[in-house]
Design an enzyme around this catalytic site. Structure first.
Site, PDB file in Angstrom:
ATOM      1  CG  HIS A   1      46.203  39.154  41.428  1.00 55.29           C
ATOM      2  ND1 HIS A   1      47.423  38.606  41.637  1.00 55.29           N
ATOM      3  CD2 HIS A   1      46.270  40.173  42.419  1.00 55.29           C
ATOM      4  CE1 HIS A   1      48.004  39.213  42.629  1.00 55.29           C
ATOM      5  NE2 HIS A   1      47.454  39.995  43.118  1.00 55.29           N
TER       6      HIS A   1
ATOM      7  CG  HIS B   1      46.311  43.652  43.147  1.00 55.65           C
ATOM      8  ND1 HIS B   1      45.889  42.993  44.471  1.00 55.65           N
ATOM      9  CD2 HIS B   1      45.210  44.489  43.209  1.00 55.65           C
ATOM     10  CE1 HIS B   1      44.764  43.190  44.913  1.00 55.65           C
ATOM     11  NE2 HIS B   1      44.046  44.251  44.162  1.00 55.65           N
TER      12      HIS B   1
ATOM     13  CG  ASP C   1      51.919  43.475  44.059  1.00 54.85           C
ATOM     14  OD1 ASP C   1      50.670  43.626  43.660  1.00 54.85           O
ATOM     15  OD2 ASP C   1      52.075  43.066  45.299  1.00 54.85           O
ATOM     16  CG  HIS C   2      51.183  40.053  41.575  1.00 55.63           C
ATOM     17  ND1 HIS C   2      51.547  38.833  42.017  1.00 55.63           N
ATOM     18  CD2 HIS C   2      50.752  40.928  42.832  1.00 55.63           C
ATOM     19  CE1 HIS C   2      51.739  38.583  43.315  1.00 55.63           C
ATOM     20  NE2 HIS C   2      51.132  39.807  43.792  1.00 55.63           N
TER      21      HIS C   2
ATOM     22  CG  HIS D   1      44.126  38.582  46.455  1.00 60.31           C
ATOM     23  ND1 HIS D   1      44.603  38.787  47.705  1.00 60.31           N
ATOM     24  CD2 HIS D   1      44.835  39.513  45.794  1.00 60.31           C
ATOM     25  CE1 HIS D   1      45.270  39.903  47.729  1.00 60.31           C
ATOM     26  NE2 HIS D   1      45.526  40.271  46.402  1.00 60.31           N
TER      27      HIS D   1
ATOM     28  CG  ASP E   1      49.274  38.441  45.938  1.00 60.93           C
ATOM     29  OD1 ASP E   1      50.076  38.000  45.689  1.00 60.93           O
ATOM     30  OD2 ASP E   1      48.959  39.687  45.982  1.00 60.93           O
TER      31      ASP E   1
ATOM     32  CG  HIS F   1      53.101  38.446  47.905  1.00 57.52           C
ATOM     33  ND1 HIS F   1      52.218  39.038  48.684  1.00 57.52           N
ATOM     34  CD2 HIS F   1      53.144  39.149  46.575  1.00 57.52           C
ATOM     35  CE1 HIS F   1      51.703  40.096  48.076  1.00 57.52           C
ATOM     36  NE2 HIS F   1      52.037  40.077  46.819  1.00 57.52           N
TER      37      HIS F   1
END
Lengths: 301, 301
Positions: free
Chosen positions: A60, A62, A64-65, A140, A210, A268
């Site tokens: 996805h 976001h 942090d990914h 998510h 996530d 995570h």
């Protein structure tokens, strides 16, 4: 399969912790899964040859990914990569990467192929003669997919002594590894099972991050050898998990149990927890075979 | 002024070297200059309080100067920042940051103010009662600005003994620090110089990266206390510098000499060089006061 955890923390990169990124090595592939900021440095640290990465899967959008993706693409260009690079991720990923290349006037000299995902059902997104990759639709705050990596059934192995004893022409050996019965030099049909044994058991790995607790994924990941399931929080923060659409260690373990997986890897983690063992303890109350992901840890299965 | 080099290498982040980012502390400000991938971790390493950064200056939109920006903005949001954040950079910077926030459905809870730069002439882009920031138009492969940070002339300092001796009413002290003559209690005009001395000498810092040799910048940066000028290559690679629109150490030193700066800091080294001292040696043949930037180094002036 060999899984290297490059980063397994949520939110922001820190001095000693990295956001999500993993490398799965299977059947000659080096699949990169997620790519938080700093992933290219983690790849260097763990001596992953950049040129071996040909497929990148982004769960996805976001930060942090995926904030490390554009830098990695850019570094590949600087290193004069020539091989195609396939990127699988949510719709929009092509636009954002392309815009950054346009602003930098830095186009890749290798072929960049985007496979934008939009389906809310599990779909086959990669396949060759040895491996399949399927999406695992997650729940998510933004559109998110996990990924299921499945080795295909390997060829049967010849029992050389038995094959020779049975007087089979060498030209038929390939058919034998494919599971067929064959006729020998004397015109007699030889049953496949009599001269071969099963190949290596095909392995499977499921990456789910996530996501909030989502029981619908159980049939997709059933009997998977290893499941990485996010556990951002502990049960005591279940209300925060629910609000932010993340999972607790207990919920991750419940999914692992219902899906009857071989092993559960937690990860995570919210950076609010100093000691990760509490995650393992909580999960083990529900499901025994639990291990903690940690940056730099390698799992072979 | 206190300058902290967070990263001073070109191209890609590596295990031990970081792409361009610097923090300039002056008159209560913490100005962040450029923001390559990993800058937020470097800020943590060097204990720069995130909340003190209110102005970020981006020279150009090549990855090694700005791929860390979106992550920093995102981290500020996660840390529940409330203060406004001003970002100065080339046109397009707003679109690319906004697109990434849109795709992540992660809008900042603080005010993000973009100041997009398009002028090819030096312009004043920030000013308060103590500091001015001007652009320095550079010549690189994409639209690029350097930045000139100039402290304003400080107030004059009172010579307390002389002021009291001259029988001046306290109400006039402020006018004296501003440089005015005043009339004392006896109706006599007191010359400012008789009872005050000059304030601290205002300092200046010029950041010039990335750019090929460009003599036009000399009048803008003339007599600057410290000049950071990129020196990606040595003179032996002058042909590569020319083709990629970068500078050699010799060229950086020539600019420093012509502009009569106090000190030259070299940086933005190509990672092909193992020993940085060769840059200093080459530059010193042209200009004496040369120092090498290195990640983590602090310069106070």
């Amino acid at each position: 399969m060999k899984l290297t955890i490059l980063g397994c923390y949520s939110a922001t990169p820190r001095i000693l912790t990295n956001p999500t990124a993993q490398v799965l090595e299977t059947k000659g592939h080096m699949f990169l899964i997620d790519c938080g900021e700093g992933t290219q440095v983690q790849l260097r640290k763990h001596k992953v040859k950049f040129s071996r990465i040909k497929h990148i899967f982004i769960s996805h959008l976001h930060g942090d990914h995926f904030f490390g993706l554009v830098g990695l693409i850019s570094t590949f260009r600087l290193l004069t990569r020539e091989a195609d690079l396939h990127i699988y991720g949510p719709e929009g990923i092509k636009e954002v990467i392309t815009l950054q290349m346009k602003l930098a006037d830095s186009w890749t000299n290798y072929k960049l192929i985007f496979h934008e995902l939009t389906s809310k059902k599990s779909e086959l997104i990669f396949e060759d003669d040895k491996v399949e990759v399927h999406t695992i639709p997650l729940n998510h705050r933004v559109y998110t997919n996990g990924f299921l990596f499945k080795e295909k059934k390997g060829k049967r192995k010849l029992n050389i002594a038995a094959v020779e004893e049975a007087n089979i022409n060498v030209a038929y050996y390939r058919k034998l590894t494919q599971g067929f019965d064959v006729v020998n030099e004397d015109g007699i049909t030889i049953k496949n099972e009599a001269v071969t044994r099963p190949g290596d058991k095909p392995k499977s790995y499921a990456f789910c991050s996530d996501t909030m607790y989502k029981e619908d994924i159980v049939p997709i990941i059933e009997n998977t050898d290893v499941l990485y399931h996010e556990s951002t929080f502990l049960d005591t923060q279940a209300h925060i998990a629910l609000r932010t659409k993340h999972s607790t260690a207990k919920e991750a373990a419940t999914i692992a149990k219902k899906a009857n997986v071989g092993k559960l890897l937690l990860g995570h983690y919210s950076t609010r927890y100093k000691d990760l063992n509490v995650f393992k303890t909580e999960a083990r109350e529900v499901f025994e075979a639990v291990e903690l992901s940690e940056d730099g840890k390698v799992f072979e299965f």
